[in-house]
Design an enzyme around this catalytic site. Structure first.
Site, PDB file in Angstrom:
ATOM      1  NE  ARG A 135      -3.925  -1.990  -0.131  1.00  0.00           N
ATOM      2  CZ  ARG A 135      -5.084  -2.096   0.502  1.00  0.00           C
ATOM      3  NH1 ARG A 135      -5.433  -1.222   1.408  1.00  0.00           N
ATOM      4  NH2 ARG A 135      -5.887  -3.105   0.236  1.00  0.00           N
ATOM      5  CD  GLN A 140      -2.539   6.001  -4.120  1.00  0.00           C
ATOM      6  OE1 GLN A 140      -2.778   6.832  -4.995  1.00  0.00           O
ATOM      7  NE2 GLN A 140      -2.508   6.316  -2.842  1.00  0.00           N
ATOM      8  CG  ASP A 143      -4.982  -1.372  -4.237  1.00  0.00           C
ATOM      9  OD1 ASP A 143      -5.328  -2.567  -4.150  1.00  0.00           O
ATOM     10  OD2 ASP A 143      -5.003  -0.595  -3.266  1.00  0.00           O
ATOM     11  CB  SER A 146      -8.209   0.007  -3.730  1.00  0.00           C
ATOM     12  OG  SER A 146      -7.449  -0.038  -2.549  1.00  0.00           O
ATOM     13  CE1 TYR A 242      -3.884  -5.361   1.152  1.00  0.00           C
ATOM     14  CE2 TYR A 242      -1.565  -5.264   1.756  1.00  0.00           C
ATOM     15  CZ  TYR A 242      -2.560  -5.208   0.798  1.00  0.00           C
ATOM     16  OH  TYR A 242      -2.226  -4.959  -0.508  1.00  0.00           O
TER      17      TYR A 242
END
Length: 397
Positions: A135, A140, A143, A146, A242
């Site tokens: 993360r 990003q 991901d 997400s 997480y």
């Protein structure tokens, strides 16, 4: 047929997991791959259920193969929505088609089924499980968790609104005033925040609960009230961002304190999951029985057993007039945009594996690559996977 060339070939097949409608490559990604010198091959019908017909792939110069085995044979890099432990029913069939040196990228549910990673290692493939993506800001765009959580949170709000026998917004009409529905969202991660945003847009009065006090500002920024329970909480996350498990006594006290909040809600959307572990039970049968008839629970943790003790994974049931929705694959219910987001994530990750000449280069100095690589050259190499499998740590080179 594939055009002849020196570039690598990236491929995707029709997902075989029951009910899965997503696809790992969308037509727009084919153009992205071509700019990097990659050819693309897809199985015929791979994107049909998601709203991407074969003609759209062909229009981007992708090869569309009728034979699934031909895609496995042609692809140097295979992108999958569900592979390995994420698709145990068809793991054997996929293993037979893999070859040494092939690269796999996607979701493989490694923590729940570490033996599946060992079996992939035996085939000599290099597998990148994007569930392990660190993360960090640079990751990003890659991901998948997400992205899919965003879809799940949105769809959960819609399912709740459809199942509730009343409207979400307050309305003042000639027939009288309609009071707004009261929604409680448990867990303020990506899915929870999206569920809050969606139900707020639909007009409900929304509350959000999370163990982490730090997310209060995010919950309130979406127009929801942050629910506080007098628990010793702190940040309920391990390194990497997480969630981690709490002990049984913590969850017991949490359940006691949450009873009143749940009982007062018309809708509860629960999103608490711990990677590779059974979901914590946060909603007891007594809480469900305290809710008014017609109330709705949407359990986003159903695939992991459920946050509600009465959830039946894959089913919608009722208990004392309360509807409990245990859908286990919400992103697949919005396959067009879920596929688009997933495909963009894996395409971004693949770009990180390519050098300037468009060839694969597995650089273990790169945190993103190192943390997601679970097996290579015939052995499981990820430390957490080796620990789960009872294997000794690999010696550092």
């Amino acid at each position: 047929m594939l055009a002849q060339g020196s570039g690598l070939t990236v491929g995707a097949v029709r997902e075989s997991f029951p009910g899965e409608q997503r696809v790992a490559i969308v037509p727009a990604a084919v153009k992205t791959f071509a700019k990097s010198g990659l050819q693309t091959v897809v199985e015929a019908g791979a994107g049909q259920a998601a709203g991407y017909p074969d003609e759209q792939y062909a229009a981007q110069d992708a090869s569309v193969e009728q034979d699934r085995a031909a895609v496995f044979a042609a692809a140097d890099v295979l992108l999958q929505v569900r592979g390995g432990g994420g698709n145990p029913q068809f793991l054997d069939a996929d293993l037979e088609l893999l070859r040494p040196g092939q690269v796999l990228i996607g979701a493989y549910d490694p923590l729940s089924d570490p033996k599946s990673i060992a079996r992939l290692a035996e085939r000599g493939v290099s597998c990148f499980a994007l569930e392990f993506l660190p993360r960090i800001t640079r990751a990003q765009s890659m991901d998948i968790l997400s992205s899919m959580a965003t879809i799940a949170g949105y769809k959960a709000g819609l399912l709740a609104a459809a199942a509730l026998p009343r409207m979400f917004p307050m309305m003042m009409t000639a027939a009288g005033t309609i009071t707004p529905a009261r929604v409680l969202v448990i867990g303020a991660g990506v899915a929870g925040l999206q569920a809050i945003a969606t139900t707020r847009r639909l007009g409900a009065v929304v509350s959000g609960y999370d163990l982490r006090p730090a997310v209060r500002e995010e919950v309130e920024s979406l127009g929801a009230q942050f629910v506080e329970l007098p628990l010793e909480s702190g940040e309920a996350a391990e390194s990497g961002g997480y969630a981690r498990e709490k002990d049984e006594e913590f969850y017991r006290k949490q359940q006691e304190l949450m009873h009143r909040v749940v009982a007062e809600s018309d809708v509860v959307i629960s999103t608490a999951v711990v990677p590779g572990a059974k979901a914590p039970v946060l909603i007891t049968p007594e809480m469900v029985e305290a809710m008014a008839a017609g109330s709705v629970i949407v359990d986003l943790a159903a695939e992991r057993g459920g946050n509600c003790a009465l959830t039946k994974p894959g089913e919608t049931t009722t208990h004392g007039g309360v509807t409990i929705i245990g859908e286990t694959n919400l992103p697949s219910l919005i396959p067009y945009h879920a596929s688009q987001m997933f495909a963009n994530n894996v395409a971004s990750f693949l770009q990180a594996l390519l050098n300037e000449e468009g060839q694969l280069e597995i650089n273990l100095e790169d945190e993103v690559i190192r943390e997601t690589l679970v097996c290579r050259d015939g052995q499981v190499i990820h430390p957490r996977m080796r620990e789960r499998l009872g294997l000794a740590p690999l010696e550092s080179k």
